[in-house]
Each structure stands twice: as structure tokens, then as C-alpha cells.
Write a protein that holds these residues in place. Structure first.
Motif, PDB file in Angstrom:
ATOM      1  N   HIS A 102      -4.488   0.124  -5.173  1.00 57.40           N
ATOM      2  CA  HIS A 102      -4.198   1.005  -4.105  1.00 57.40           C
ATOM      3  C   HIS A 102      -5.420   1.075  -3.005  1.00 57.40           C
ATOM      4  O   HIS A 102      -5.330   0.855  -1.963  1.00 57.40           O
ATOM      5  CB  HIS A 102      -3.852   2.555  -4.272  1.00 57.40           C
ATOM      6  CG  HIS A 102      -3.673   3.423  -3.154  1.00 57.40           C
ATOM      7  ND1 HIS A 102      -4.401   4.451  -2.701  1.00 57.40           N
ATOM      8  CD2 HIS A 102      -2.518   3.550  -2.304  1.00 57.40           C
ATOM      9  CE1 HIS A 102      -3.972   4.967  -1.829  1.00 57.40           C
ATOM     10  NE2 HIS A 102      -2.638   4.559  -1.372  1.00 57.40           N
ATOM     11  N   GLU A 156       1.125   4.194  -2.835  1.00 51.74           N
ATOM     12  CA  GLU A 156       0.751   5.624  -2.547  1.00 51.74           C
ATOM     13  C   GLU A 156       2.192   6.353  -2.874  1.00 51.74           C
ATOM     14  O   GLU A 156       1.796   7.391  -3.364  1.00 51.74           O
ATOM     15  CB  GLU A 156       0.572   5.583  -1.107  1.00 51.74           C
ATOM     16  CG  GLU A 156       0.018   6.905  -0.545  1.00 51.74           C
ATOM     17  CD  GLU A 156      -0.506   6.935   0.854  1.00 51.74           C
ATOM     18  OE1 GLU A 156       0.034   7.514   1.606  1.00 51.74           O
ATOM     19  OE2 GLU A 156      -1.345   6.013   1.063  1.00 51.74           O
ATOM     20  N   HIS A 178       0.850  -1.278   0.059  1.00 46.11           N
ATOM     21  CA  HIS A 178       0.128   0.004   0.035  1.00 46.11           C
ATOM     22  C   HIS A 178       0.837   1.238  -0.031  1.00 46.11           C
ATOM     23  O   HIS A 178       0.736   2.349  -0.962  1.00 46.11           O
ATOM     24  CB  HIS A 178      -0.896  -0.083   1.077  1.00 46.11           C
ATOM     25  CG  HIS A 178      -1.944   1.154   1.230  1.00 46.11           C
ATOM     26  ND1 HIS A 178      -1.562   2.303   1.972  1.00 46.11           N
ATOM     27  CD2 HIS A 178      -2.904   1.300   0.639  1.00 46.11           C
ATOM     28  CE1 HIS A 178      -2.616   3.333   1.766  1.00 46.11           C
ATOM     29  NE2 HIS A 178      -3.402   2.769   1.109  1.00 46.11           N
ATOM     30  N   GLU A 208       2.064   9.583  -5.483  1.00 46.05           N
ATOM     31  CA  GLU A 208       2.677  10.942  -5.264  1.00 46.05           C
ATOM     32  C   GLU A 208       3.825  11.183  -6.410  1.00 46.05           C
ATOM     33  O   GLU A 208       3.710  12.360  -6.770  1.00 46.05           O
ATOM     34  CB  GLU A 208       3.135  10.647  -3.910  1.00 46.05           C
ATOM     35  CG  GLU A 208       2.167  10.638  -2.828  1.00 46.05           C
ATOM     36  CD  GLU A 208       2.924  10.641  -1.492  1.00 46.05           C
ATOM     37  OE1 GLU A 208       4.175  10.773  -1.177  1.00 46.05           O
ATOM     38  OE2 GLU A 208       2.229  10.308  -0.484  1.00 46.05           O
TER      39      GLU A 208
END
Length: 112
Positions: A103, A17, A13, A21
Motif C-alpha cells: 500500500h 486500501e 492502491h 479498511e
């Protein structure tokens, strides 16, 4: 002693992430022209694939809840072992078409 399977979910996860980003506000042209960005994204995909591969071994019931898990692990293997044939457009398309759902799935599993 066996690791807590949630660690692998958390690692995957967190890596997903990070990719999201890294590419926020970027285009495929940005991705193709930025070696550092490509390297960072590929590394995080490698972490996702390895973490989920390990999850399969210690908690198969959780792993079964992750759609396309064999393809995720295969993608990791391609990035590591087939590095010379990695296609930037394939990586970018994976980010756009598959990563957000993965995600979300990982977040839901962590929240269960």
C-alpha cells in the motif's frame, strides 16, 4: 489507445486500501467466520494482482519498483484459478505481513 499506467496504480492502491479498511479491528477468527469479508478481501486482492499485471505490460519501469510483483500476480492467479485451495490463514498472513508495505509503495509511486 493505451490506458494511462497511473490508472493501474490507482486501482491497486484503492483495492489495498479497501482491504485494510475491511479488516480493521478484525481477527483471523473473524475473517475465517465471515464469508462476506473473505469474499470482499479476495476480490480486492484479485484487482491488485490484475492491475499490477497490466502495469507490467504497459509500464515495466514502474512495475520494477514494486517488490515481489511476480508473487502478487501469482497470488491473484491462485485466488482466481485455484479458488478451491485458497487457505484463509495464508490470505490473512498476506494482509498482515505484506499488504501495508505494498500500500505504501503504491502511494509513493502515485505521488512521484
Amino acid at each position: 489507445m493505451q490506458r494511462d499506467p497511473r490508472v493501474f496504480l490507482w486501482d491497486a492502491h484503492s483495492a489495498a486500501e479497501a482491504i485494510l479498511e475491511f479488516v480493521a479491528g478484525k481477527t483471523v477468527a473473524d475473517y475465517r467466520s465471515d464469508r462476506l469479508l473473505r469474499s470482499a478481501v479476495e476480490r480486492q486482492f484479485e484487482i491488485i494482482g490484475e492491475a499490477l499485471n497490466q502495469l507490467c505490460k504497459i509500464e515495466p519501469a514502474w512495475a520494477e519498483r514494486i517488490p515481489d510483483l511476480p508473487q502478487i500476480v501469482a497470488f491473484r492467479n491462485l485466488l482466481i484459478h485455484g479458488y478451491a485451495s485458497v487457505n484463509d490463514l495464508t490470505v490473512w498472513n498476506t494482509i498482515e505481513s505484506s499488504l501495508p508495505a505494498l500500500h505504501e509503495t503504491l502511494a509513493n509511486l502515485l505521488n512521484d
